[in-house]
Design a protein around this motif. Structure first.
Motif, PDB file in Angstrom:
ATOM      1  N   PRO A  77      37.547  80.908  48.402  1.00 23.59           N
ATOM      2  CA  PRO A  77      38.890  80.587  48.905  1.00 23.59           C
ATOM      3  C   PRO A  77      38.812  80.268  50.398  1.00 23.59           C
ATOM      4  O   PRO A  77      39.289  81.033  51.242  1.00 23.59           O
ATOM      5  CB  PRO A  77      39.672  81.876  48.636  1.00 23.59           C
ATOM      6  N   ALA A  78      38.201  79.131  50.722  1.00 21.32           N
ATOM      7  CA  ALA A  78      37.833  78.826  52.109  1.00 21.32           C
ATOM      8  C   ALA A  78      39.052  78.691  53.028  1.00 21.32           C
ATOM      9  O   ALA A  78      39.093  79.281  54.115  1.00 21.32           O
ATOM     10  CB  ALA A  78      37.009  77.537  52.145  1.00 21.32           C
ATOM     11  N   ASN A 101      32.078  74.168  47.450  1.00 18.03           N
ATOM     12  CA  ASN A 101      33.497  73.912  47.696  1.00 18.03           C
ATOM     13  C   ASN A 101      33.850  72.429  47.719  1.00 18.03           C
ATOM     14  O   ASN A 101      34.992  72.075  47.939  1.00 18.03           O
ATOM     15  CB  ASN A 101      33.932  74.555  49.024  1.00 18.03           C
ATOM     16  N   MET A 102      32.864  71.559  47.490  1.00 18.35           N
ATOM     17  CA  MET A 102      33.147  70.121  47.597  1.00 18.35           C
ATOM     18  C   MET A 102      33.917  69.614  46.383  1.00 18.35           C
ATOM     19  O   MET A 102      33.687  70.032  45.252  1.00 18.35           O
ATOM     20  CB  MET A 102      31.846  69.332  47.758  1.00 18.35           C
ATOM     21  N   ILE A 124      38.186  75.816  58.736  1.00 21.31           N
ATOM     22  CA  ILE A 124      38.801  75.344  59.983  1.00 21.31           C
ATOM     23  C   ILE A 124      40.208  74.812  59.722  1.00 21.31           C
ATOM     24  O   ILE A 124      41.125  75.028  60.501  1.00 21.31           O
ATOM     25  CB  ILE A 124      37.925  74.262  60.645  1.00 21.31           C
ATOM     26  N   ASP A 125      40.375  74.151  58.579  1.00 21.39           N
ATOM     27  CA  ASP A 125      41.699  73.672  58.192  1.00 21.39           C
ATOM     28  C   ASP A 125      42.683  74.855  58.138  1.00 21.39           C
ATOM     29  O   ASP A 125      43.807  74.769  58.650  1.00 21.39           O
ATOM     30  CB  ASP A 125      41.597  73.007  56.810  1.00 21.39           C
ATOM     31  N   GLY A 126      42.246  75.953  57.541  1.00 22.52           N
ATOM     32  CA  GLY A 126      43.088  77.153  57.449  1.00 22.52           C
ATOM     33  C   GLY A 126      43.362  77.759  58.824  1.00 22.52           C
ATOM     34  O   GLY A 126      44.493  78.149  59.126  1.00 22.52           O
ATOM     35  N   ASN A 135      29.955  70.649  56.138  1.00 22.61           N
ATOM     36  CA  ASN A 135      29.832  71.612  55.059  1.00 22.61           C
ATOM     37  C   ASN A 135      31.259  71.861  54.580  1.00 22.61           C
ATOM     38  O   ASN A 135      32.127  72.234  55.373  1.00 22.61           O
ATOM     39  CB  ASN A 135      29.199  72.865  55.683  1.00 22.61           C
ATOM     40  N   SER A 136      31.503  71.617  53.290  1.00 22.02           N
ATOM     41  CA  SER A 136      32.885  71.705  52.792  1.00 22.02           C
ATOM     42  C   SER A 136      33.502  73.061  53.073  1.00 22.02           C
ATOM     43  O   SER A 136      34.681  73.164  53.399  1.00 22.02           O
ATOM     44  CB  SER A 136      32.924  71.487  51.284  1.00 22.02           C
ATOM     45  N   PHE A 137      32.696  74.140  52.913  1.00 24.65           N
ATOM     46  CA  PHE A 137      33.255  75.474  53.126  1.00 24.65           C
ATOM     47  C   PHE A 137      33.800  75.611  54.542  1.00 24.65           C
ATOM     48  O   PHE A 137      34.957  75.970  54.736  1.00 24.65           O
ATOM     49  CB  PHE A 137      32.200  76.553  52.842  1.00 24.65           C
TER      50      PHE A 137
END
Lengths: 340, 340
Positions: free
Chosen positions: A292-293, A275-276, A80-82, A73-75
């Motif tokens: 703003p994921a 968010n994709m 997780i990246d953040g 899921n892109s969101f």
């Protein structure tokens, strides 16, 4: 390969374990000659300190837990990246657990994390959560918790969310302005806080602009959702506008319309949280509410570290990071784009 | 809230710490009356065993480490889904670390995992890795490692990959059969094993079918890639077919073609590795090579647990799980679909 302990080092050098420990920890109580002898032998024997023994002393695991409903899921992958960006700077490890929207699994996962394995938890609750004693149990064991995106009213802590209701309202308003008369919201039967607020916004907009409104219940299985959506599109309600609270359901709407030869936006206008990267390249490009994921992940993690470092638990507090609505062809009126 | 230790339990009950420990571990050396008294008091005081103390005894962390280049990528998020499914069944936790294609960061991350924090490591090496002593260091500390997708020749262990060369060849052949004469492969300048093999397949197909062939160097920044691709599309080479080894670069090609008003597949045919659900809904639908991502994660994790449970290290071995090529409009000849 054999794993050497401090005891092995001590017996090899004819020193006490305490001396070895002081030397390895660079203590000033050891003279530099002894320290060098110990370090040289440690390197020669391939000795590595044991993280668990060291954690036992410091009572810090240098690990945070992240519990999310799903990862494909892109969101959530952007969140997780953040989180990872912040954790890495702090020298922390990130444990990831997926609930797959299963409340019982979530309860078990959270219990696993009360054993001292993590110093704090970041969490987006599963859609089906009604009571959240398991999350409060973390707090009562002095483990800080920050909730993001899908939150729970009965957990008093910091919550980082987006302006869900407002975005839902904007989506409904946009569909009304584009000429829709009958709009439907997709909805997961297992209610989540975000799903509920987003739909409430759309419903209020429908009321304000005098549109007919209904909801379509969806589940986690895409095949079943495709059937439900196709069925609804052919029903007497005959929606001319649709709102999806998550990107994966919007993709199912595209699929259903393709099968039934319903043209977006000519026959049906569509607005979705998404968010994709591919949203702008779909046929037609999807009008998207973009959260703003990365920032949600980053700020949640920063707030968690504040609590961990300063040894406090957050009180009940909300931070709202607004999403943006990007209008594209999927919601446009027919004279606003060149169709065919 | 106060955290109670076995010592607190012992002093409250007037028993030795050894007796408390035996009682809590259900040892037969304790009589049942004592055991019940200890357990009742443990419950009353809210005592929980300390995972680090317990790990120190068992020498198992019940955790595996996963090191991947990035997470905002359908392939890697589906792999993690597969890994998590297996780990959960084994009662294991999953630590996730991202290298962001940075070799130095990867080396540091791997070093962090040699301290006993994890019982095994699953890894897809960063694109820029040349020497992999850091991964071999895990093995020499008896920590099993399974590599997947992006592997390294100088690490002798189990590697789970897809048929990269063959898929590249199929892509090149498909472009030739669709009438292309000049084809380009997108490529990351920081070479990875998959990137290299996929391109080698395309290049060999180009040679076999008598096509002109070149590569376009890409970096991790999407803006720079957009410029490079636009520049290449307007160059003297004027490609009429393109291959992308990863989905995110294919999306940049769509973007570039949109800006330059180049029609896919009329002016340019495109084939890409892609695991995203949206591939079939792009304008036009993307001809995709779909990797068995969930299965790659699942089988890698199962193999890792075999090594952990049976205390062995894998020898040099490869398992190939084939990908499938799904032909869609982006690579079709102009008479195979109704354009306009």
């Amino acid at each position: 390969m054999q794993k050497f302990t401090m005891k092995d080092l001590a017996s090899r050098l004819g020193l006490s374990i305490a001396t070895i420990s002081r030397a390895l920890n660079n203590s000033h109580e050891t003279n530099s000659e002894t320290r060098e002898r110990v370090i040289a032998m440690a390197v020669e024997m391939g000795y590595t300190p044991d993280v668990y023994a060291s954690n036992l002393r410091s009572r810090k695991s240098k690990t945070i837990g992240v519990i999310i409903p799903e990862i494909t899921n892109s969101f959530f992958s952007q969140v997780i990246d953040g989180i990872e960006t912040v954790a890495r700077k702090q020298g922390y490890h990130v444990l990831i657990h997926l609930t797959h929207e299963d409340h019982e699994r979530e309860v078990n996962l959270v219990r696993l994390l009360t054993d001292g394995r993590v110093d704090g938890v970041l969490m987006s609750v599963s859609g089906s959560a009604k009571k959240n004693d398991h999350i409060n149990a973390l707090k009562s064991r002095n483990i800080p918790v920050v909730l993001f995106d899908r939150i729970a009213d009965d957990v008093k802590t910091l919550k980082i969310i987006t302006n869900d209701y407002h975005c839902g309202f904007m989506a409904g308003k946009l569909l009304a302005k584009s000429g829709c008369k009958r709009i439907s919201s997709l909805s997961f039967l297992t209610d989540s806080s975000v799903d509920y607020k987003r739909r409430a916004g759309v419903e209020d907009a429908a009321r304000e602009y005098g549109l007919s409104y209904t909801t379509i219940g969806c589940l986690s299985d895409p095949e079943t959702n495709l059937e439900s959506i196709k069925c609804h599109l052919q029903s007497n309600f005959k929606p001319d506008g649709m709102f999806s609270p998550v990107e994966k359901l919007a993709l199912v709407v595209y699929e259903a319309c393709k099968t039934l030869d319903i043209k977006i936006p000519l026959d049906l206008k569509l607005v979705s949280f998404a968010n994709m990267t591919a949203a702008s390249l779909l046929q037609p490009p999807l009008t998207s509410i973009i959260q703003p994921a990365f920032e949600i992940g980053k700020q949640s993690c920063e707030a968690l570290f504040k609590a961990i470092k300063n040894n406090f638990l957050h009180g009940d507090e909300e931070i709202i990071l607004p999403s943006i609505l990007v209008e594209r062809e999927s919601s446009m009126t027919c004279n606003a784009f060149s169709h065919k």
